[in-house]
Design a protein around this motif. Structure first.
Motif, PDB file in Angstrom:
ATOM      1  N   HIS A 157       0.831  -1.212   0.000  1.00 24.05           N
ATOM      2  CA  HIS A 157       0.000   0.000   0.000  1.00 24.05           C
ATOM      3  C   HIS A 157       0.860   1.254   0.000  1.00 24.05           C
ATOM      4  N   LEU A 158       2.092   1.141   0.511  1.00 22.88           N
ATOM      5  CA  LEU A 158       3.037   2.253   0.414  1.00 22.88           C
ATOM      6  C   LEU A 158       3.735   2.239  -0.946  1.00 22.88           C
ATOM      7  N   GLN A 192       1.756   4.014  -3.599  1.00 21.59           N
ATOM      8  CA  GLN A 192       1.826   5.470  -3.466  1.00 21.59           C
ATOM      9  C   GLN A 192       3.152   6.014  -3.984  1.00 21.59           C
ATOM     10  N   LEU A 194      -9.215   0.302  -3.242  1.00 21.83           N
ATOM     11  CA  LEU A 194      -8.168   0.914  -2.430  1.00 21.83           C
ATOM     12  C   LEU A 194      -6.924   1.158  -3.265  1.00 21.83           C
ATOM     13  N   ALA A 195      -6.496   0.137  -4.019  1.00 23.19           N
ATOM     14  CA  ALA A 195      -5.284   0.265  -4.826  1.00 23.19           C
ATOM     15  C   ALA A 195      -5.396   1.428  -5.802  1.00 23.19           C
ATOM     16  N   SER A 246      -7.322   4.048  -5.467  1.00 22.00           N
ATOM     17  CA  SER A 246      -7.350   5.306  -4.711  1.00 22.00           C
ATOM     18  C   SER A 246      -5.953   5.728  -4.275  1.00 22.00           C
ATOM     19  N   LEU A 247      -5.042   4.747  -4.121  1.00 18.45           N
ATOM     20  CA  LEU A 247      -3.665   5.036  -3.728  1.00 18.45           C
ATOM     21  C   LEU A 247      -2.804   5.451  -4.916  1.00 18.45           C
ATOM     22  N   SER A 303       7.944  11.587   1.224  1.00 18.43           N
ATOM     23  CA  SER A 303       6.601  11.323   1.753  1.00 18.43           C
ATOM     24  C   SER A 303       5.918  12.616   2.190  1.00 18.43           C
ATOM     25  N   ILE A 310       2.367  11.148   1.148  1.00 20.66           N
ATOM     26  CA  ILE A 310       2.299   9.691   1.245  1.00 20.66           C
ATOM     27  C   ILE A 310       2.164   9.293   2.712  1.00 20.66           C
ATOM     28  N   SER A 329       1.140   6.134   5.702  1.00 20.38           N
ATOM     29  CA  SER A 329       0.933   4.747   6.073  1.00 20.38           C
ATOM     30  C   SER A 329      -0.435   4.606   6.736  1.00 20.38           C
ATOM     31  N   MET A 330      -1.131   3.529   6.416  1.00 20.73           N
ATOM     32  CA  MET A 330      -2.412   3.229   7.064  1.00 20.73           C
ATOM     33  C   MET A 330      -2.116   2.339   8.271  1.00 20.73           C
TER      34      MET A 330
END
Length: 338
Positions: free
Chosen positions: A181-182, A185, A206-207, A209-210, A300, A305, A307-308
């Protein structure tokens, strides 16, 4: 004497235990950090499970650390108490061995091991660090939100920027999880055409949206063929921890493409003919040094950017560790240290 709290592993395979200790004094070229936050990374399994040679216990895990400098040891120049800093997997370097002199500080011949493995890490209110392992934190970044950037972040960002891919070229991020997920981004902000590769379609929205431009469901068909249909990947960032899944995407590399392996899977079987005919490569990538951490953090901050994370207090480190191991966290787990 002033006391500190630490969640330590008393012996290999044991549960984390809350310990009260005297606050250590920094030695030569060391600093003492008052920890504010520490990420719980899958690599902490190496410490808890005793999987690294020469492990000594008790040991405090944690290598995604952000805090402030509380005191500074002898022969430390250029740093002041109160400065907010971070420490990742990189334990520091001597600066004078043959590897350091050739800009390979990560492979230092004299300072070896890893934070939270060969020396105590950030599951604590205080920790010591070699000054060369310390990175400056941009003031705009929140400590708890940003702690995972010191491992998951630097590993994905550093691998991508060293993958050989150029702006507009196809880069696949294999796995939409704690690393992926990072990675999506970073890849999007670096200007790549990003394909997210994952099992099932539940993470497609999700992917995208990132920053993913394409989404490939490995359950729907051959992921390598799907990447070839998009022109072949200049780089594939392999974040999964499944050798079979990783092997299934290698065929998706394009001409001069590189599979950047950052997920630890042990033995990996690759068809050499597949590599030869495309002049392709498989490369492992070490997370990076403290300078790479600073680059990651600044990038970042500039590009928003994030992290969730799921956040736990220090005293619930065992619950946080178990949550990380369950694979159900979305997507990183962080200890908030008060």
């Amino acid at each position: 004497m002033a006391k500190m709290r630490a969640m330590a592993v008393p012996e290999a395979g044991a549960k984390l235990q809350l310990q009260e200790r005297e606050i250590p004094k920094p030695g030569r070229r060391e600093v003492l950090i008052r920890v504010q936050a520490c990420g719980v990374c899958h690599s902490d399994v190496l410490t808890v499970g005793g999987h690294m040679p020469g492990m000594k216990y008790p040991r405090v895990p944690g290598h995604e650390v952000i805090g402030t400098l509380e005191s500074i040891g002898p022969e430390v120049d250029g740093w002041q108490t109160g400065t907010r800093v971070g420490v990742g997997w990189f334990p520091g370097s001597c600066g004078y061995c043959s590897q350091c002199r050739r800009s390979n500080a990560f492979a230092c011949e004299n300072v070896q091991g890893a934070t939270g493995v060969s020396r105590d890490g950030g599951y604590a209110t205080h920790m010591l660090a070699h000054v060369s392992a310390v990175a400056r934190i941009p003031p705009e970044l929140d400590s708890v939100e940003s702690a995972p950037l010191l491992c998951a972040g630097i590993t994905t960002f550093n691998a991508l920027r060293n993958s050989g891919a150029g702006a507009g070229e196809l880069v696949a991020v294999h796995g939409v999880g704690g690393l992926g997920h990072l990675g999506i981004q970073f890849a999007a902000r670096l200007g790549f055409r990003v394909a997210a590769v994952n099992r099932g379609r539940d993470k497609e929205q999700l992917a995208r949206s990132l920053g993913a431009h394409e989404y490939i469901d490995t359950q729907a068909g051959d992921p390598a063929a799907a990447l070839q249909a998009l022109g072949g990947a200049k780089a594939i960032l392999a974040t999964v921890t499944d050798a079979a899944a990783m092997q299934a995407v290698v065929g998706g590399l394009g001409t001069n493409g590189t599979l950047m392996v950052i997920g630890a899977v042990g033995a990996l079987t690759v068809d050499s003919l597949e590599l030869l005919r495309k002049r392709a490569a498989v490369q492992g990538w070490y997370s990076g040094t403290s300078v790479d951490s600073e680059d990651t953090l600044l990038f970042s901050q500039l590009h928003g950017i994030k992290s969730m994370n799921e956040v736990f207090p220090l005293e619930q480190a065992q619950a946080a560790y178990d949550r990380m191991l369950s694979g159900k966290a979305r997507f990183r787990v962080v200890l908030k240290v008060d």
